[in-house]
Scaffold this motif. Structure first.
Motif, PDB file in Angstrom:
ATOM      1  N   TYR A  33       8.335   8.216   7.078  1.00 31.64           N
ATOM      2  CA  TYR A  33       7.674   8.708   5.879  1.00 31.64           C
ATOM      3  C   TYR A  33       6.184   8.800   6.160  1.00 31.64           C
ATOM      4  O   TYR A  33       5.660   8.184   7.100  1.00 31.64           O
ATOM      5  N   ASP A  34       5.490   9.577   5.349  1.00 36.27           N
ATOM      6  CA  ASP A  34       4.038   9.656   5.417  1.00 36.27           C
ATOM      7  C   ASP A  34       3.461   8.962   4.188  1.00 36.27           C
ATOM      8  O   ASP A  34       4.203   8.632   3.237  1.00 36.27           O
ATOM      9  N   LEU A  35       2.159   8.718   4.187  1.00 36.72           N
ATOM     10  CA  LEU A  35       1.487   8.074   3.060  1.00 36.72           C
ATOM     11  C   LEU A  35       0.506   9.041   2.414  1.00 36.72           C
ATOM     12  O   LEU A  35      -0.219   9.763   3.113  1.00 36.72           O
ATOM     13  N   ASP A  36       0.475   9.058   1.081  1.00 38.66           N
ATOM     14  CA  ASP A  36      -0.482   9.905   0.375  1.00 38.66           C
ATOM     15  C   ASP A  36      -1.780   9.132   0.114  1.00 38.66           C
ATOM     16  O   ASP A  36      -1.957   8.000   0.603  1.00 38.66           O
ATOM     17  N   HIS A  37      -2.681   9.727  -0.674  1.00 38.98           N
ATOM     18  CA  HIS A  37      -3.985   9.113  -0.914  1.00 38.98           C
ATOM     19  C   HIS A  37      -3.895   7.812  -1.703  1.00 38.98           C
ATOM     20  O   HIS A  37      -4.827   7.009  -1.711  1.00 38.98           O
TER      21      HIS A  37
ATOM     22  N   ALA B  64       4.575   6.317  -0.320  1.00 34.26           N
ATOM     23  CA  ALA B  64       5.413   7.065   0.617  1.00 34.26           C
ATOM     24  C   ALA B  64       5.689   8.467   0.099  1.00 34.26           C
ATOM     25  O   ALA B  64       5.978   8.672  -1.090  1.00 34.26           O
ATOM     26  N   VAL B  65       5.594   9.432   0.998  1.00 38.36           N
ATOM     27  CA  VAL B  65       5.960  10.815   0.687  1.00 38.36           C
ATOM     28  C   VAL B  65       6.754  11.378   1.860  1.00 38.36           C
ATOM     29  O   VAL B  65       6.660  10.901   2.987  1.00 38.36           O
TER      30      VAL B  65
ATOM     31  N   GLY C 253       7.128   8.409  -3.434  1.00 40.44           N
ATOM     32  CA  GLY C 253       6.229   8.198  -4.558  1.00 40.44           C
ATOM     33  C   GLY C 253       5.894   6.754  -4.855  1.00 40.44           C
ATOM     34  O   GLY C 253       5.172   6.470  -5.816  1.00 40.44           O
ATOM     35  N   ASN C 254       6.401   5.841  -4.022  1.00 43.96           N
ATOM     36  CA  ASN C 254       6.188   4.413  -4.276  1.00 43.96           C
ATOM     37  C   ASN C 254       5.473   3.743  -3.113  1.00 43.96           C
ATOM     38  O   ASN C 254       5.647   4.130  -1.949  1.00 43.96           O
TER      39      ASN C 254
END
Length: 285
Positions: free
Chosen positions: A202-206, A210-211, A236-237
């Motif tokens: 997963y990637d991480l948003d700002h 997790a996204v 989203g978490n």
């Protein structure tokens, strides 16, 4: 046991190999590393009239790393992946998963094309291809086509390949350097097929949430699968202990593993949840 009798051909070009397969009318088999096919021949689980050896085909054993990701020729061996240190950074999930493939003798001969075409539901390479949105280049009498891994694997030891088609390449999309990932599997003995395995990234948003979560599983169904309910629970978490517990619970509720001589389905379900939780915990460290 000895294998059944068969005719043998060793073409020097891909076109010749395709023509030989087509001439077999569904009773021809490809051999490259032979790590799955030879035991099947010995036990008469496969009885082809013609064996088409790919050993003289060129340009199918290269690993190419570019802006669009990693491209693996069908004759790339497991040991080639292990020895290519570029992959530790360019695709660490692939590099880690290959460490778990059988034993070093098998890794010295087995090929990715053979593993993808064989489609064992417990094998690591089909799991990598599915989880990572891989695409196979396939050549046959009808020309060249590209198929996503999500539609390529259709059942236990079953794929969408036609009798005259050959997998020539696997493409894995580019891997961001900041991506979080993990690979976990459990087998009775090192080198055995996995009773259950988990691949995730997963990637991480700002917000540090997790996204684009991808969670795949091997050894628990007729073919490798994506755990969409678990992915939805993760996306989203923030990856906290509570989130990890919720993702593992969602995964266990969404699967119905088979029972066999190795383990009952309930054990595999619990095992998958544990592997997923441990993988997520590792991905945050």
């Amino acid at each position: 046991m000895k294998p059944p009798s068969f005719a043998y051909a060793s073409p020097s070009t891909l076109a010749e190999a395709v023509n030989l397969l087509a001439s077999g009318n569904g009773n021809a088999k490809l051999i490259s590393g032979g790590q799955s096919l030879m035991p099947m021949l010995a036990f008469r689980l496969a009885t082809p009239d013609l064996l088409v050896d790919l050993k003289h085909l060129k340009d199918l054993d290269t690993i190419t790393i570019g802006d669009d990701g990693v491209r693996l020729g069908a004759k790339v061996r497991w040991c080639d992946i292990e020895n290519d240190r570029r992959l530790v950074r360019s695709h660490p999930l692939l590099a880690e998963a290959i460490k778990h493939v059988a034993h070093y003798q098998v890794r010295n001969r087995g090929t990715i094309g053979g593993s993808l075409a064989h489609a064992d539901p417990s094998a690591e390479m089909p799991g990598v291809a599915l989880t990572c949105d891989g695409e196979m280049t396939i050549v046959g009498s009808g020309g060249t086509r590209v198929e996503k891994a999500s539609s390529f694997f259709t059942g236990p030891l079953q794929t969408s390949l036609e009798p005259d088609e050959i997998v020539t390449e696997l493409h894995l999309p580019a891997w961001p350097a900041t991506r979080r990932w993990a690979f976990r599997e459990f087998a009775r003995r090192k080198g055995d097929f996995a009773m259950a395995g988990v691949l995730l990234f997963y990637d991480l948003d700002h917000r540090n949430c997790a996204v684009d979560a991808h969670i795949g599983a091997i050894g628990i169904a007729d073919c490798p699968i994506r755990l969409s309910a678990a992915e939805a629970a993760l996306n989203g978490n923030a990856v906290t202990e509570d989130c990890i517990a919720a993702v593992a619970a969602a995964a266990k509720e969404s699967i119905d593993p088979p029972s066999d001589i190795h383990a009952p389905g309930g054990y595999r379900r619990a095992l998958l949840g544990t592997l997923l939780a441990r993988g997520l915990q590792h991905s945050t460290s």
